[in-house]
Design an enzyme around this catalytic site. Structure first.
Site, short mmCIF file in Angstrom:
data_model
loop_
_atom_site.label_atom_id
_atom_site.label_comp_id
_atom_site.label_asym_id
_atom_site.label_seq_id
_atom_site.Cartn_x
_atom_site.Cartn_y
_atom_site.Cartn_z
N LYS A 1 3.28 4.01 -2.27
CA LYS A 1 3.28 5.41 -1.83
C LYS A 1 2.99 5.50 -0.35
O LYS A 1 3.62 6.28 0.38
CB LYS A 1 2.21 6.17 -2.64
N ASN A 2 2.01 4.70 0.12
CA ASN A 2 1.58 4.83 1.52
C ASN A 2 2.55 4.19 2.49
O ASN A 2 2.34 4.22 3.70
CB ASN A 2 0.16 4.28 1.70
N VAL B 1 -15.12 2.90 5.97
CA VAL B 1 -13.91 3.61 6.44
C VAL B 1 -14.06 5.13 6.29
O VAL B 1 -13.77 5.88 7.22
CB VAL B 1 -12.65 3.09 5.71
N ARG C 1 -1.40 14.48 3.87
CA ARG C 1 -1.66 13.92 5.20
C ARG C 1 -0.36 13.48 5.87
O ARG C 1 -0.36 13.04 7.00
CB ARG C 1 -2.57 12.68 5.09
N ARG D 1 -0.58 11.78 -8.17
CA ARG D 1 -0.24 11.79 -6.74
C ARG D 1 0.16 10.41 -6.26
O ARG D 1 0.90 10.27 -5.29
CB ARG D 1 -1.45 12.24 -5.91
N CYS E 1 -11.07 16.47 2.81
CA CYS E 1 -10.96 16.39 1.36
C CYS E 1 -12.22 15.75 0.82
O CYS E 1 -13.19 15.55 1.54
CB CYS E 1 -9.72 15.63 0.94
C1 EPZ Z 1 -4.33 6.17 5.01
O1 EPZ Z 1 -4.99 7.40 5.30
C2 EPZ Z 1 -4.03 6.20 3.53
N1 EPZ Z 1 -3.24 7.38 3.23
C3 EPZ Z 1 -5.33 6.23 2.74
O2 EPZ Z 1 -5.03 6.16 1.37
C4 EPZ Z 1 -6.17 5.00 3.10
O3 EPZ Z 1 -7.41 5.09 2.45
C5 EPZ Z 1 -6.40 4.99 4.63
O4 EPZ Z 1 -5.12 5.04 5.31
C6 EPZ Z 1 -7.14 3.76 5.09
O5 EPZ Z 1 -6.44 2.61 4.77
C7 EPZ Z 1 -1.94 7.36 3.44
O6 EPZ Z 1 -1.38 6.37 3.91
C8 EPZ Z 1 -1.18 8.59 3.09
P1 EPZ Z 1 -7.01 6.64 8.60
P2 EPZ Z 1 -5.20 7.88 6.79
O7 EPZ Z 1 -6.41 7.51 9.63
O8 EPZ Z 1 -4.03 7.47 7.58
C9 EPZ Z 1 -10.92 8.53 10.62
C10 EPZ Z 1 -5.00 6.88 -0.86
O9 EPZ Z 1 -5.82 7.03 -1.80
N2 EPZ Z 1 -9.99 9.21 11.55
O10 EPZ Z 1 -6.94 5.17 8.78
O11 EPZ Z 1 -5.55 9.32 6.75
C11 EPZ Z 1 -10.83 9.15 9.21
O12 EPZ Z 1 -11.61 10.31 9.13
C12 EPZ Z 1 -5.35 7.30 0.54
O13 EPZ Z 1 -3.85 6.45 -1.03
C13 EPZ Z 1 -10.48 9.93 12.61
O14 EPZ Z 1 -11.70 10.02 12.81
O15 EPZ Z 1 -6.47 7.01 7.17
C14 EPZ Z 1 -11.33 8.03 8.34
O16 EPZ Z 1 -12.74 8.02 8.33
C15 EPZ Z 1 -6.71 7.87 0.66
N3 EPZ Z 1 -9.61 10.58 13.44
C16 EPZ Z 1 -10.83 6.78 9.07
O17 EPZ Z 1 -10.53 7.19 10.41
C17 EPZ Z 1 -8.25 10.52 13.25
O18 EPZ Z 1 -7.50 11.14 14.03
C18 EPZ Z 1 -9.59 6.14 8.46
O19 EPZ Z 1 -8.53 7.08 8.45
C19 EPZ Z 1 -7.75 9.77 12.17
C20 EPZ Z 1 -8.63 9.12 11.32
#
Ligand code: EPZ
Length: 439
Positions: free
Chosen positions: A28-29, A333, A99, A419, A123
């Site tokens: 999915k991702n 994370v 997202r 989802r 969320c």
């Molecule tokens: C992706 O989310 C995945 N979602 C998530 O999977 C996964 O847990 C995550 O990457 C980490 O591997 C999708 O690919 C759709 P991040 P993403 O930006 O891109 C902080 C699932 O269950 N952050 O790496 O949103 C954020 O708050 C989902 O399939 C900022 O602070 O993850 C978090 O603490 C859940 N500012 C951390 O970084 C930003 O602008 C990681 O987020 C962006 C992120």
């Protein structure tokens, strides 16, 4: 949120070890991001191994069709062609529910000069800001404004830039990567995320005509090109689904083969599984996971790739309720990714949460009050209960809890699991679990 399918739930009679073979779906991702990137060309793109039944993918295709894409879906093949962008304002309800929408900034600005994208909310796993996405797009020359509901991106052509991410965010890396393909000159993303799904996106973009270098020091360098072309691509198998079922099999003292699982994407998980005393075997067409002897406790911390993934944490915690001793899990994370633990206590799980960094080095939540470390006591005989799913990965872990618990469990909120997992009840049934979906 009130359709009958949203009210569906699972009823599980626990006690059966999982045995048999399943095939992992496309990730999915990865698939959702590939669909977004296809909007960079007017040509047709074809995706194989596309997880077309999962809801997050269906929301993504709905958003793209409202922007002008023509999409055809058949079994595991998805064809998309966006000859023209007819509208650059993403529907509020759809766009704020995922997202993925924010990743459309680059393609829409490139093709329409403007993008209006709903502000993604936080969320149950954390506040999930998009500041790194916005800062990156601004550096590429995008003008970004915000009203009550939407971000408004505008630009007449983007320019390459040096962008250093404070944290290797998956979404921010993808957003900047997609947006910079047509930026004039060179874009350097430092401290970039290098998850397998990002490499899959890079491979797809390369096939379309992009020039992208990946360095070993988390640097991704994009050399702007003038045009991309249609191509076909096979979506990588979902390593999160593999990890989820691997933990389910071991927790239930079972033995399963997951066809299409790729060792390269799971190295840290495989090491961890062996360290706790369970086993795996890489076979011709996938990976076999099996219970061998009493599980040993461990201390782990979640991290960005190639570390132990945050999306593996929830099924792993359930598995470790069956280990002999105390396991420590430090989530680095997301700040609120243990919200699912409270419900599990109704089933007898002995898990305590701490707002300190246990078992590892201090993480970026060290001075916060977030409960981001867990101490899991085992072995615990879980008992069936009625519990409510708060999010996708937690949902899967509740199914594992139901499968290994004594008696009947009712797991409410199938919509969260749908989802990100296809035919989840059918897959569990094929492995011998007594599970049914009811409205
Ligand atoms: C992706 O989310 C995945 N979602 C998530 O999977 C996964 O847990 C995550 O990457 C980490 O591997 C999708 O690919 C759709 P991040 P993403 O930006 O891109 C902080 C699932 O269950 N952050 O790496 O949103 C954020 O708050 C989902 O399939 C900022 O602070 O993850 C978090 O603490 C859940 N500012 C951390 O970084 C930003 O602008 C990681 O987020 C962006 C992120």
């Amino acid at each position: 949120m009130n359709s009958p399918e949203n009210n569906s739930r699972f009823i599980i009679k626990g006690g059966n070890p999982l045995r048999g073979t399943i095939k992992v779906a496309g990730a999915k991702n990865s698939a959702t991001k590939l669909i977004v990137a296809s909007l960079l060309t007017k040509d047709k793109c074809t995706f194989y191994n596309s997880p077309n039944k999962i809801k997050d993918l269906q929301v993504t295709t709905k958003i793209c069709s409202l922007l002008g894409s023509k999409i055809e879906v058949k079994d595991k093949v998805l064809e998309i062609q966006t000859k023209e962008i007819t509208n650059a304002c993403i529907n509020q309800e759809l766009g704020s529910s995922t997202r993925i929408a924010i990743l459309l900034a680059g393609p829409l600005v490139h093709r329409f000069g403007k993008a209006e994208i709903p502000i993604p909310g936080g969320c149950r796993i954390g506040s999930r800001p998009v500041n790194l996405h916005i800062d990156g797009l601004k550096k590429l020359g995008c003008n970004v404004q915000m009203n009550d509901t939407h971000y408004i991106f505008e630009a007449d052509g983007l320019k390459g830039a040096e962008i250093n991410l404070d944290f290797p965010s998956v979404g921010a890396t993808e957003n900047i990567l997609i947006a910079s393909i047509f930026a004039k000159g060179k874009t350097v993303i430092s401290n970039a995320a290098v998850e397998p799904e990002i490499i899959d996106l890079i491979k797809f973009l390369q096939k379309m005509g992009a020039i992208i270098e990946v360095r070993t020091d988390r640097k991704i360098i994009i050399e702007g090109v003038k045009r991309l072309y249609g191509t076909s691509h096979r979506v990588i198998p979902d390593r999160n689904e593999v990890a989820s079922f691997a933990c389910a099999a071991i927790a239930s003292k079972g033995d399963i083969i997951i066809e299409d699982a790729i060792q390269d994407d799971l190295i840290t998980l495989l090491n961890t599984i062996r360290r706790v005393g369970a086993e795996y075997q890489v076979v011709e067409n996938g990976i076999r996971f099996f219970y061998k002897c009493k599980l040993r406790p461990i201390a782990i911390e979640t991290s960005v790739h190639p570390g132990f993934m945050t999306d593996w944490q929830q099924p792993f915690v359930i598995m470790m309720t069956q280990a002999n001793g105390i396991t420590i899990v430090h989530e680095t994370v997301y700040e609120k990714r243990f919200g699912y633990v409270e419900e599990l206590k109704k089933m007898g799980a002995e898990i305590e949460l701490y707002n300190t960094c246990l078992g590892g080095l201090p993480c970026r939540f060290a001075s916060s009050q977030y409960y981001h470390s867990a101490v899991v006591k085992g072995p615990t005989k879980l008992k069936g209960a009625e519990i409510n799913i708060p999010d996708l990965r937690a949902g899967f872990s509740y199914l594992i809890a139901g499968v290994i618990a004594e008696g009947e469990s009712i797991i409410n909120g199938a919509v969260y699991i749908d989802r990100g997992y296809e035919d989840i009840d059918l897959k569990f049934q094929s492995l011998g679990a007594d599970i049914k979906r009811v409205q």
